[in-house]
Scaffold this motif. Structure first.
Motif, PDB file in Angstrom:
ATOM      1  N   GLU A 188      -6.765  28.327 -23.646  1.00 19.57           N
ATOM      2  CA  GLU A 188      -6.433  27.212 -24.529  1.00 19.57           C
ATOM      3  C   GLU A 188      -5.543  27.669 -25.687  1.00 19.57           C
ATOM      4  O   GLU A 188      -4.569  27.017 -26.030  1.00 19.57           O
ATOM      5  CB  GLU A 188      -7.709  26.574 -25.091  1.00 19.57           C
ATOM      6  CG  GLU A 188      -8.648  26.047 -24.018  1.00 19.57           C
ATOM      7  CD  GLU A 188      -8.064  24.893 -23.216  1.00 19.57           C
ATOM      8  OE1 GLU A 188      -7.892  23.806 -23.779  1.00 19.57           O
ATOM      9  OE2 GLU A 188      -7.770  25.083 -22.023  1.00 19.57           O
ATOM     10  N   ASN A 189      -5.875  28.793 -26.307  1.00 22.86           N
ATOM     11  CA  ASN A 189      -5.052  29.250 -27.439  1.00 22.86           C
ATOM     12  C   ASN A 189      -3.694  29.725 -26.968  1.00 22.86           C
ATOM     13  O   ASN A 189      -2.709  29.646 -27.683  1.00 22.86           O
ATOM     14  CB  ASN A 189      -5.767  30.364 -28.214  1.00 22.86           C
ATOM     15  CG  ASN A 189      -6.033  31.597 -27.378  1.00 22.86           C
ATOM     16  OD1 ASN A 189      -5.919  31.561 -26.158  1.00 22.86           O
ATOM     17  ND2 ASN A 189      -6.393  32.681 -28.029  1.00 22.86           N
ATOM     18  N   SER A 190      -3.598  30.217 -25.729  1.00 25.56           N
ATOM     19  CA  SER A 190      -2.320  30.629 -25.170  1.00 25.56           C
ATOM     20  C   SER A 190      -1.418  29.425 -24.965  1.00 25.56           C
ATOM     21  O   SER A 190      -0.229  29.459 -25.263  1.00 25.56           O
ATOM     22  CB  SER A 190      -2.543  31.344 -23.835  1.00 25.56           C
ATOM     23  OG  SER A 190      -1.319  31.634 -23.217  1.00 25.56           O
ATOM     24  N   VAL A 191      -1.993  28.343 -24.466  1.00 27.49           N
ATOM     25  CA  VAL A 191      -1.235  27.113 -24.280  1.00 27.49           C
ATOM     26  C   VAL A 191      -0.718  26.620 -25.620  1.00 27.49           C
ATOM     27  O   VAL A 191       0.432  26.208 -25.770  1.00 27.49           O
ATOM     28  CB  VAL A 191      -2.104  26.018 -23.623  1.00 27.49           C
ATOM     29  CG1 VAL A 191      -1.357  24.708 -23.559  1.00 27.49           C
ATOM     30  CG2 VAL A 191      -2.524  26.460 -22.226  1.00 27.49           C
ATOM     31  N   PRO A 200       5.778  22.627 -38.123  1.00 26.09           N
ATOM     32  CA  PRO A 200       4.522  22.051 -38.603  1.00 26.09           C
ATOM     33  C   PRO A 200       4.792  20.699 -39.263  1.00 26.09           C
ATOM     34  O   PRO A 200       5.886  20.460 -39.788  1.00 26.09           O
ATOM     35  CB  PRO A 200       4.023  23.066 -39.637  1.00 26.09           C
ATOM     36  CG  PRO A 200       4.854  24.288 -39.454  1.00 26.09           C
ATOM     37  CD  PRO A 200       6.133  23.855 -38.842  1.00 26.09           C
ATOM     38  N   GLY A 201       3.808  19.835 -39.249  1.00 26.21           N
ATOM     39  CA  GLY A 201       3.986  18.515 -39.852  1.00 26.21           C
ATOM     40  C   GLY A 201       4.236  18.556 -41.340  1.00 26.21           C
ATOM     41  O   GLY A 201       4.828  17.640 -41.914  1.00 26.21           O
ATOM     42  N   THR A 248      -3.259  19.895 -32.119  1.00 27.33           N
ATOM     43  CA  THR A 248      -3.347  21.236 -31.547  1.00 27.33           C
ATOM     44  C   THR A 248      -2.927  22.311 -32.546  1.00 27.33           C
ATOM     45  O   THR A 248      -1.933  22.159 -33.253  1.00 27.33           O
ATOM     46  CB  THR A 248      -2.468  21.351 -30.290  1.00 27.33           C
ATOM     47  OG1 THR A 248      -2.830  20.322 -29.370  1.00 27.33           O
ATOM     48  CG2 THR A 248      -2.651  22.702 -29.621  1.00 27.33           C
ATOM     49  N   ARG A 249      -3.686  23.391 -32.570  1.00 31.03           N
ATOM     50  CA  ARG A 249      -3.378  24.516 -33.450  1.00 31.03           C
ATOM     51  C   ARG A 249      -2.457  25.491 -32.722  1.00 31.03           C
ATOM     52  O   ARG A 249      -2.760  25.946 -31.622  1.00 31.03           O
ATOM     53  CB  ARG A 249      -4.668  25.218 -33.873  1.00 31.03           C
ATOM     54  CG  ARG A 249      -4.503  26.202 -35.012  1.00 31.03           C
ATOM     55  CD  ARG A 249      -5.871  26.613 -35.556  1.00 31.03           C
ATOM     56  NE  ARG A 249      -5.770  27.582 -36.622  1.00 31.03           N
ATOM     57  CZ  ARG A 249      -5.496  27.288 -37.900  1.00 31.03           C
ATOM     58  NH1 ARG A 249      -5.301  26.022 -38.232  1.00 31.03           N
ATOM     59  NH2 ARG A 249      -5.410  28.227 -38.820  1.00 31.03           N
ATOM     60  N   GLN A 318       2.088  32.557 -38.527  1.00 30.55           N
ATOM     61  CA  GLN A 318       1.009  31.755 -39.094  1.00 30.55           C
ATOM     62  C   GLN A 318       0.542  30.745 -38.048  1.00 30.55           C
ATOM     63  O   GLN A 318       1.301  30.377 -37.155  1.00 30.55           O
ATOM     64  CB  GLN A 318       1.470  30.979 -40.345  1.00 30.55           C
ATOM     65  CG  GLN A 318       1.608  31.785 -41.596  1.00 30.55           C
ATOM     66  CD  GLN A 318       2.017  30.906 -42.774  1.00 30.55           C
ATOM     67  OE1 GLN A 318       2.452  29.763 -42.604  1.00 30.55           O
ATOM     68  NE2 GLN A 318       1.878  31.436 -43.982  1.00 30.55           N
ATOM     69  N   LYS A 319      -0.687  30.281 -38.201  1.00 28.57           N
ATOM     70  CA  LYS A 319      -1.192  29.202 -37.354  1.00 28.57           C
ATOM     71  C   LYS A 319      -1.241  27.915 -38.162  1.00 28.57           C
ATOM     72  O   LYS A 319      -1.643  27.916 -39.323  1.00 28.57           O
ATOM     73  CB  LYS A 319      -2.580  29.544 -36.803  1.00 28.57           C
ATOM     74  CG  LYS A 319      -2.566  30.615 -35.730  1.00 28.57           C
ATOM     75  CD  LYS A 319      -3.947  30.799 -35.111  1.00 28.57           C
ATOM     76  CE  LYS A 319      -3.905  31.822 -33.983  1.00 28.57           C
ATOM     77  NZ  LYS A 319      -5.237  31.998 -33.349  1.00 28.57           N
TER      78      LYS A 319
END
Length: 413
Positions: A188-191, A200-201, A248-249, A318-319
């Motif tokens: 999931e984090n790879s996707v 980013p918004g 999604t992160r 950054q995430k």
């Protein structure tokens, strides 16, 4: 060669647009049920894509075994789809547990199986493994892999079942044995880290009235600061989002200049660097992941009258939660004072801009016909259908080196 690529691409785009329109039209000969797509079964021991399972181009690296007591157990979700038969020989429900991505692909495959063979269901013989029955670092231990058959266990169907699994979007499909098909998905984090190109918004753009606005709040018709083909600042229409995801992160690259400006974007997004060579075109679009300290990006001056090259000081990651891929009439956009392309995944800004001509044309026609309409409401989340079409065409027509590997999953999922 580039000219012919463009001509073929335009022809295919027009064909896809025409065929999609014809399929919905009224009257005789329209809206007929299409014949089922002809499928090429996989051969025994064949796998797609033709790379090792735990590589970037397939399902990615192993991230560690998940147990019922581990923190990551919450990543697994049960699948109670009644159109799927779960063998569950352990009688623990383990075969029903899987990641959300695996669940989505499995549910999609279940529909395809029933359409292909009426009365036959998809059968799962192995899902999440908590008992150590598989080889070391098997993706079954993470709930990212399933072994499947058809409910009638007709082995003559398994080659076609493999192909249906590929079509359903599994990231790796292997006709592993005469008794079952093995399918797996990315983490999931790879996707999340590999979803095309976005900002980013919270990133901001400059409007023609002098104010600033967060990218997530853009509406069709907003006039935003961009650059023309000569690299001069200009205001242009925001048209739409090619990709919009509020939840999604994802992992973003942060490019910081020596003057303190920072622009945040995903690895596969294009950003302009200054060539610093009067014999060549001033601006050159490169993937964000290819920018290096010492290169120069283009930054808008205080009065927004000119773009100046400023040296990149450092780059880090950054995430952020949420990502947005805006497209403008110019195909460029000044984000947090730094000039970027509106495009991603394919490393050719001019080709991408040319390919998006139908989207710009539709916007201009709509603006002309409905100029008195009120401001458009917020766009729903998702990848723009036209963007998906272009990506598929790109994979057929362009060299693989022109496509960023971290931009693929959003369009193939």
């Amino acid at each position: 060669m580039l000219l012919w690529t463009r001509i073929v691409l335009l022809g295919l785009v027009c064909l896809s647009l025409a065929s999609s329109g014809m399929g919905c039209g009224p009257g005789r000969g329209y809206g007929r049920r299409r014949h089922p797509k002809k499928l090429t079964p996989l051969a025994y021991k064949q796998f797609i894509p033709n790379v090792a399972e735990k590589t970037l181009g397939a399902s990615g690296r192993y991230e560690g075994k998940i147990t019922r007591n581990s923190e990551r157990f919450k990543e697994l979700t049960p699948n109670y789809n009644t159109d799927i038969i779960f063998k569950d020989e352990e009688n623990t429900g383990a075969d029903r547990l899987m990641t959300q991505r695996c669940k989505d692909k499995l549910n999609s495959l279940a529909i395809s199986v029933m359409n292909q063979w009426p009365g036959v269901k998809l059968r799962v013989t192995e899902g999440w493994d908590e008992d150590g029955h598989h080889y070391e670092e098997s993706l079954h231990y993470e709930g990212r892999a399933v072994d499947i058959t058809t409910s009638d266990r007709d082995k003559s169907k398994y080659g076609t079942l493999s192909r249906l699994a590929v079509e359903a979007g599994f990231d790796w499909v292997y006709y592993e044995s005469k008794a079952h098909i093995h399918c797996s998905v990315k983490a999931e984090n790879s996707v999340a880290a590999k979803s095309g190109g976005c900002f980013p918004g919270s990133s901001t753009v400059s409007l023609q009235d002098g104010s600033t606005k967060a990218i997530r709040d853009l509406r069709t018709g907003d006039r935003v600061l961009a650059a023309d083909t000569q690299g001069n600042p200009t205001y242009t229409d925001f048209i739409t989002f090619l990709d919009r995801d509020t939840t999604t992160r994802r992992v973003f690259y942060v490019i910081e200049t020596e003057l303190g400006q920072t622009v945040t974007l995903t690895a596969a997004h294009l950003i302009f660097v200054d060539r610093d060579n009067s014999t060549e075109q001033r601006m050159s679009a490169v993937f964000a992941s290819d920018v290096r300290p010492g290169q120069k990006v283009l930054v808008v001056g205080a009065e927004r009258r000119l773009l100046e090259p400023v040296t990149v000081k450092r780059i880090y990651k950054q995430k952020h939660e949420g990502s947005f891929a805006p497209v403008t009439a110019q195909g460029t956009l000044v984000v947090d004072q730094v000039l970027a392309s509106c495009y991603a995944v394919i490393e050719d800004h001019d080709l991408a801009h040319w390919a998006l001509a139908p989207v710009r044309l539709a916007h201009w026609v709509s603006s002309f016909l409905f100029s008195s309409q009120p401001e458009a409401s917020a766009q729903n989340d998702g990848v723009h259908w036209y963007s998906k079409v272009l990506y598929q065409l790109g994979t057929w027509l362009l060299d693989s080196h022109s496509i960023h590997p971290l931009g693929m999953s959003v369009y193939t999922s």
